[in-house]
Design an enzyme around this catalytic site. Structure first.
Site, PDB file in Angstrom:
ATOM      1  CB  SER A 135      -0.147   8.019  -5.749  1.00 33.81           C
ATOM      2  OG  SER A 135      -0.256   9.398  -5.451  1.00 33.81           O
ATOM      3  CE  LYS A 161      -2.766   9.343  -3.119  1.00 37.83           C
ATOM      4  NZ  LYS A 161      -2.295   8.912  -1.781  1.00 37.83           N
ATOM      5  CE  LYS A 163      -0.564  12.864  -4.003  1.00 43.33           C
ATOM      6  NZ  LYS A 163      -0.683  12.760  -2.542  1.00 43.33           N
ATOM      7  CG  ASP A 188      -3.927  12.549  -1.295  1.00 38.50           C
ATOM      8  OD1 ASP A 188      -4.398  13.345  -0.450  1.00 38.50           O
ATOM      9  OD2 ASP A 188      -2.858  11.935  -1.121  1.00 38.50           O
ATOM     10  CD  GLU A 213      -4.655   9.803   0.604  1.00 43.93           C
ATOM     11  OE1 GLU A 213      -4.893   9.117  -0.406  1.00 43.93           O
ATOM     12  OE2 GLU A 213      -3.519   9.890   1.103  1.00 43.93           O
ATOM     13  CG  ASP A 238      -1.921  10.764   4.133  1.00 41.92           C
ATOM     14  OD1 ASP A 238      -1.150  10.515   5.068  1.00 41.92           O
ATOM     15  OD2 ASP A 238      -1.482  10.955   2.968  1.00 41.92           O
ATOM     16  CE  LYS A 262       1.162   8.648   2.843  1.00 44.05           C
ATOM     17  NZ  LYS A 262       1.205  10.087   2.556  1.00 44.05           N
ATOM     18  N   GLY A 290       2.100   5.698   0.681  1.00 45.04           N
ATOM     19  CA  GLY A 290       3.537   5.654   0.456  1.00 45.04           C
ATOM     20  C   GLY A 290       4.119   7.042   0.486  1.00 45.04           C
TER      21      GLY A 290
HETATM   22  O1  OSB Z   1      -0.312  12.251   0.387  1.00 42.49           O
HETATM   23  O2  OSB Z   1      -0.148  10.208  -0.062  1.00 42.49           O
HETATM   24  C1  OSB Z   1       0.344  11.337  -0.074  1.00 42.49           C
HETATM   25  C2  OSB Z   1       3.732  11.282  -1.847  1.00 42.49           C
HETATM   26  C3  OSB Z   1       4.422  12.206  -1.093  1.00 42.49           C
HETATM   27  C4  OSB Z   1       3.771  12.858  -0.077  1.00 42.49           C
HETATM   28  C5  OSB Z   1       2.438  12.572   0.213  1.00 42.49           C
HETATM   29  C6  OSB Z   1       1.746  11.621  -0.521  1.00 42.49           C
HETATM   30  C7  OSB Z   1       2.412  11.002  -1.596  1.00 42.49           C
HETATM   31  C8  OSB Z   1       1.762  10.061  -2.505  1.00 42.49           C
HETATM   32  C9  OSB Z   1       2.639   9.079  -3.249  1.00 42.49           C
HETATM   33  O3  OSB Z   1       0.576  10.084  -2.749  1.00 42.49           O
HETATM   34  C10 OSB Z   1       2.497   7.699  -2.744  1.00 42.49           C
HETATM   35  C11 OSB Z   1       3.521   6.741  -3.289  1.00 42.49           C
HETATM   36  O4  OSB Z   1       3.305   6.199  -4.393  1.00 42.49           O
HETATM   37  O5  OSB Z   1       4.558   6.513  -2.630  1.00 42.49           O
HETATM   38 MG    MG Z   2      -2.164  11.458   0.986  1.00 45.24          MG
END
Ligand code: OSB
Ligand code: MG
Length: 370
Positions: A135, A161, A163, A188, A213, A238, A262, A290
């Protein structure tokens, strides 16, 4: 099994690189590590709440409060032999899922050690390695995104992924897709859009994303259902899914076609398994999200990903994706985009107490006498 003492630690680790989403920016993570003593065994857990209440309502300070005042005292000195029995004394505590997930993880670790099995075996896992993706945060400059994709794809990670958020969406995805036509790519939004943004979100359909996402509000499953009928790209939920019941309702409504599970968000591994089961009954694919977990929380994520419904690569990457130095030995390693499920009993990776001590910002020991 009876927990005699619980050590709480606020632990801060610098990240490899700063990470921005549509709602927050971080260059370190501050989580709570939980160590419990029971029947001659020691179990570990991690409450992986962000420092600010922008992903969900919790912070590490609210987790500390819950663990120190309510959750810890509820379980200390009580006899239990199943996870359901362990959770019963704090069943009336509403939400505060990151705090609960951290504590429940300790019980799973203890139980797995007592049975001499790795955690994934206790959960009913069916794979001996899990598929791993990365991510990537929002960057000021596209070249930094390209450099990271080159690096992680080069290391073998199975999907990327990105953001996104308003103003950092169509043009960004277009440039990435042009440069990497065959990459398994998803986006995401961390709840940054509204239904009135349907035109922008529909434009994303042309890029063949595996999924998008959480485009809409963190607590919504109604508008997501309206959006899903307008989009070809599958929606993955999520933030909206806090319980297995939420998952059932969202799937009934058609609010999405994939669920990100999660451990933290749903309050622990036992609820995560329930979400997995609801999805599996309906043939809906899931994957593990995560929260930039340190090695303890990520070990639990690895175990979860061995369940049969986890058909997409998760945001469960190697230690070196996140931290200069993780707090477990050896570091968690992804090789060719896969992490091998450990064979040692319990979480399967060993917390390094000296490193944890060095990174500790606050400590409290909870005992029955307190
Ligand atoms: O939305 O999935 C999310 C990290 C912090 C808060 C929200 C998210 C995330 C990630 C990172 O996308 C996921 C990871 O590699 O731990
Ligand atoms: Mg997310």
């Amino acid at each position: 099994m009876k927990i005699e003492r619980i050590d709480l630690r606020i632990v801060k680790l610098p990240m490899i690189r700063s990470f921005a989403t549509s709602s927050s920016q971080k260059n370190s993570q501050t989580h709570i590590l939980i160590k419990a003593y029971a029947d001659g065994l020691v179990g570990w857990g991690e409450a992986a709440s962000p420092a600010d209440p922008f992903y969900c309502e919790e912070t590490y300070e609210t987790c500390w409060h819950l663990l120190e005042r309510f959750l810890g005292p509820a379980v200390i000195g009580r006899e239990w032999s199943t996870i359901a029995e362990f959770k019963a004394p704090y069943a009336k505590v509403k939400r505060n899922n990151f705090a609960k997930a951290g504590l429940e993880m300790v019980a799973w670790d203890l139980l797995a050690q007592a049975e001499g099995k790795p955690l994934h075996a206790l959960l009913g896992g069916t794979r001996d390695e899990i598929l791993s993706g990365v991510s990537l945060g929002i960057e000021a400059d596209i070249q930094r995104t390209f450099d990271q994709i080159d690096q992680y794809v080069g290391e073998g990670y199975r999907r990327v992924k990105l953001k996104i958020g308003p103003g950092k969406d169509v043009a960004l995805i277009a440039q990435v897709r042009e440069r990497y036509p065959d990459l398994a790519l998803m986006a995401d939004a961390n709840s940054a859009y509204r239904l009135s943004d349907i035109p922008v979100l529909k434009e994303l359909d042309q890029f063949g994303l595996t999924m998008i996402e959480q485009p809409l509000a963190h607590d919504d499953i109604i508008d997501h259902a309206r959006l899903q009928v307008e989009l070809e790209t599958p929606i993955c939920l999520d933030e909206s899914i806090i319980t297995a019941e939420d998952a059932r309702k969202a799937l009934d409504l058609g609010s999405g076609r994939v669920i990100n599970i999660k451990v933290s968000r749903v309050g622990g591994l036992s609820e995560a398994i329930k979400v997995h089961d609801v999805c599996r009954e309906r043939g809906v694919p899931v994957w593990a999200g995560g929260m930039h977990e340190m090695g303890v929380g990520r070990a639990a994520n690895v175990a979860l990903c061995t369940l049969p419904g986890f058909s997409f690569p998760g945001d469960v990457s190697g230690s070196d994706k996140y931290y200069v130095e993780d707090i477990v030995d050896p570091p968690i390693r992804a090789t060719s985009g896969a992490i091998a499920a450990p064979t040692a009993p319990g979480l399967g990776w060993t917390p390094n107490e000296a490193r944890i001590e060095a990174a500790t910002e606050r400590f409290a020991a909870l005992t029955a006498e307190r």
